[in-house]
Design an enzyme around this catalytic site. Structure first.
Site, mmCIF file in Angstrom:
data_model
loop_
_atom_site.group_PDB
_atom_site.id
_atom_site.type_symbol
_atom_site.label_atom_id
_atom_site.label_comp_id
_atom_site.label_asym_id
_atom_site.label_seq_id
_atom_site.Cartn_x
_atom_site.Cartn_y
_atom_site.Cartn_z
ATOM 1 C CG ASP A 86 -1.994 -1.033 1.181
ATOM 2 O OD1 ASP A 86 -2.590 -1.304 2.238
ATOM 3 O OD2 ASP A 86 -2.237 -1.566 0.076
ATOM 4 C CE1 TYR A 135 3.500 -9.544 5.346
ATOM 5 C CE2 TYR A 135 3.605 -7.266 4.614
ATOM 6 C CZ TYR A 135 3.318 -8.598 4.363
ATOM 7 O OH TYR A 135 2.849 -8.962 3.137
ATOM 8 C CE1 TYR A 161 -6.626 -9.459 0.578
ATOM 9 C CE2 TYR A 161 -5.976 -7.160 0.574
ATOM 10 C CZ TYR A 161 -6.454 -8.265 -0.085
ATOM 11 O OH TYR A 161 -6.777 -8.166 -1.413
#
Lengths: 555, 195
Positions: free
Chosen positions: A372, A440, A513
């Site tokens: 994103d 992440y 996600y």
């Protein structure tokens, strides 16, 4: 010295332009006496009555040679002219020497009924001006001048020729005619006509060696293509439907004529799918049938073919890994209603630093996955490819390192690049290889103080399966699906000075996600951090810290 | 004699450690920059609208609209159903002409999605004493209903504004503009209900 007449003829034959003359003589020096001698030998071996027959029908010298299956560099010898064949014909007919000589020299001016002037180096250029080059070398000079004018830096080239289908039609007519007339003769039995060279290949044979000299590099398989496309108004649509279907197809086989031994014969014979199809369709017809379809003698043509000369480099690829340090930079150009989203894009920053240095027409950006606009890409970076189209120059290794340094030293430090280098087609396969795990770091807030037991309950979960309904934020453009994803491992890192904020490190399957896994997306992702810890969880920031792929890593 | 390959490995490891350290430094935020309570995902990504007394007094519903146009429909905290002491005990999507929980919407183009008017019924929520009809509020295609409510009606009692949402509707841009005017923003709604 010789008499005045001979002097004039010689003067006409040699080109006027002194530079060209210099080059021509240089080229001719390349042709050993062996070549010219071989030419004479070959010509002697041709059946004279058949040759005379072909000449009378309006077939040019090179076409005659190629119909008899003669191959090689001899096509580029400028000495090829109808007068060469005179020696064959002339010997058989002593009496008619003088008169047949003058008749033969006329043919030089008339367009060949078979190749429409292509092998006579006669054509109309893109301004519709008729051009007649005196030799293969002259034509090669015109081509090499185009290459130089457009500023291409090359170390090899490949010639690609396209001719109007009527030529194949004509060839078939000629072959049928010859078969019918001379089929019983001993020299025909050997099958020279079945070894005929196509007009395309004869042209390539003519131009290859001179071009190699002028461009100072070899012809063969290359990412630099010189395309000669001939078209003719009178070219009828050939009977065979297959041609129109196949006519536009291009085979990626190399048309290598740098080595002219017989092993290459297979390549040359079927150098284009269109030709092969036309040939096949002609072979299929019975001889009796085709006599009605094809006219003989061939139609004389008054107009030369129209030639389009096009130089193109096949795309070159730069591979590497990019880092994104900003939370206001999108991966690709993102414009809605004439307004740009974010302040820049990774695609434009990297592409705009590569394309101009290659002098390419334009570029395309491909990446292995995406993040994103508000997510940073850190750590080892994300693999990407920049495809540059029609590059006029290919940067050296040192130059490529300079490009990388330039990007990394940009003032605004939005994007970084690692391990940039020119890659071949294998770059694609490396990028496509499977779906990689990603790692992440998320800044998470929960609605109650963090406890030690929470760290354990999170770390203990290995390869946990979750079910994610299509997140609401993308539901407008994606299919409503339930996606099973795996969270491989998680680790909570406490943040000093805060009881409800922490860093969540996690490694997940591709396509997970993360934001929805943290806040639960109104319960549509289950389990979520919130559901595991039994409270509300929100995500403030997300960073990608690793894309676990094998490509474009530091060596 | 020194083993150079070992040196090389040690150097590489040292380099990697340094990279990890500098990466870590970027990852950890400055605590002073962090708000005590951050905005929720709904607050950050949706604009909240309210339809008070929708077709019936006390039937207060919310519409959370995402930037992509999708609308999440649900019961506002002030809905009359919550006044019943038992709280919500059951949710039934079988209303009107069809069972709303049975529709399968597929594909990017959202095939098979049913089109509803703003006063079409979405579901019935039951308490011990009464039952109340929940309506669409927005004209559009019904993309999904929250079928978790069937097994867990209690979600409405505690989390009506999040996990207890009722449905997701996709209105056409023109239809949204038409209905927008009749909805209240968050501040207006708070003032109206004095909450």
């Amino acid at each position: 010295m010789a008499n005045a007449n001979t002097n004039n003829t010689e003067a006409e034959h040699v080109s006027i332009d002194s530079e060209a003359a210099h080059v021509i003589s240089a080229v001719e020096e390349c042709h050993d006496d062996d070549d010219v001698g071989a030419l004479h030998d070959v010509v002697q071996g041709l059946p004279s009555h058949a040759v005379k027959d072909l000449l009378s029908v309006g077939v040019c010298t090179r076409c005659i040679l190629r119909l008899f299956g003669i191959r090689g560099n001899i096509y580029s010898i400028s000495a090829i002219s109808p007068s060469i064949l005179n020696s064959v014909i002339g010997e058989q007919r002593h009496g008619e020497d003088i008169s047949s000589n003058s008749k033969e020299s006329e043919f030089e001016e008339v367009l060949c009924a078979l190749c429409l002037g292509i092998l006579q180096f006669t054509y109309c250029d893109d301004k519709e001006i008729p051009v007649k080059k005196e030799s293969a070398n002259d034509m090669a000079v015109a081509i090499s001048e185009l290459v130089k004018r457009e500023g291409y830096q090359i170390d090899s080239f490949s010639l690609e020729v396209s001719v109007p289908p009527i030529i194949l039609e004509n060839e078939h007519s000629v072959r049928l005619y010859m078969k019918r007339k001379y089929g019983t003769e001993p020299w025909f039995q050997g099958g020279p006509f079945s070894q005929s060279i196509s007009a395309k290949d004869a042209l390539k044979f003519s131009l290859a060696k001179p071009l190699e000299t002028l461009l100072d590099c070899k012809s063969g398989i290359s990412n630099f293509r010189i395309g000669l496309t001939f078209s003719h108004k009178a070219s009828k649509v050939v009977q065979s439907v297959a041609v129109s279907k196949q006519g536009c197809k291009r085979i990626k086989t190399g048309n290598s004529i740098d080595s002219l031994d017989d092993s290459v014969a297979g390549d040359i014979k079927c150098s284009d799918l269109a030709d092969a199809t036309v040939e096949r369709s002609f072979d299929g017809l019975q001889d009796n049938e085709s006599s009605e379809c094809f006219k003989f003698p061939l139609q004389k043509v008054n107009d030369a073919c129209h030639l389009v000369l096009l130089c193109q480099r096949t795309p070159i690829y730069f591979g590497g890994r990019y880092l994104k340090y900003s939370r206001n930079v999108s991966q690709t150009r993102w414009i809605i209603d004439d307004e740009r989203m974010g302040e820049a894009s990774v695609e434009e920053i990297i592409g705009s630093n590569i394309q101009p240095l290659c002098q390419g027409d334009n570029y395309k950006f491909h990446a292995a996955g995406r993040e994103d606009i508000d997510v940073r890409m850190l750590g080892s970076g994300r693999p990407f490819l920049v495809e540059v189209q029609n590059a006029h120059r290919i940067p050296s290794e040192a130059f490529v390192r300079e490009i990388e340094t330039n990007i990394n030293n940009l003032e605004n430090k939005l994007v970084g690049v690692k391990n940039l280098k020119v890659v071949g087609i294998e770059g694609w396969t490396m990028m496509r290889e499977g779906e990689a795990e990603k790692q992440y770091a998320a800044l998470v807030w929960i609605s109650r103080p963090l406890e030690d037991v929470d760290l354990d309950s999170i770390s203990s979960l290995k390869d946990m399966q979750i079910l994610q309904g299509t997140p609401i934020r993308v539901l407008h453009r994606r299919s409503p699906l339930q996606r099973e994803k795996i969270i491989h491992w998680m680790k909570i890192e406490r943040i000093g000075g805060s009881s409800q904020y922490f860093l969540l490190h996690l490694c997940t399957q591709a396509g997970t996600y993360i934001k929805e896994f943290v806040h639960g997306d109104l319960g549509r992702t289950h389990p979520s951090i919130g559901s595991i810890l039994g409270c509300r969880a929100e995500i403030l920031q997300l960073d990608v810290t690793d894309v676990k792929m094998d490509c474009f890593l530091t060596e | 004699m020194k083993d150079h390959s070992v040196d090389h490995t040690i150097n590489l490891e040292h380099e990697q450690e340094q990279e990890q350290d500098s990466l870590h430094r970027i990852l950890v935020p400055d605590v002073r920059d962090l708000p005590l309570t951050p905005p929720s995902a709904i607050e950050s990504n949706f604009v909240s609208y309210f339809a008070p007394d929708f077709t019936k007094p006390g039937h207060d519903q919310y519409v959370y609209r995402h930037a992509n146009g999708l609308c999440v429909i649900g019961l506002a905290r002030t809905h009359v159903a919550f006044k019943d002491t038992s709280g919500i005990t059951a949710v039934d999507f079988n209303v009107g002409k069809s069972d709303r929980s049975g529709i399968k919407v597929t594909g990017k183009r959202k095939k098979n999605a049913q089109h509803f008017e703003s006063n079409s019924a979405l579901c019935k929520v039951n308490t011990d004493d009464a039952s109340y009809i929940v309506r669409c509020c927005v004209k559009g295609s019904l993309l999904e209903v929250n079928d978790r409510l069937i097994k867990q009606p209690g979600l409405l009692n505690s989390l009506a504004d999040r996990e207890g949402y009722i449905a997701i509707i996709m209105p056409k841009p023109a239809d949204w503009l038409k209905v927008k005017g009749s909805l209240l923003g968050l501040e207006e709604y708070k003032k109206l209900r004095e909450c």
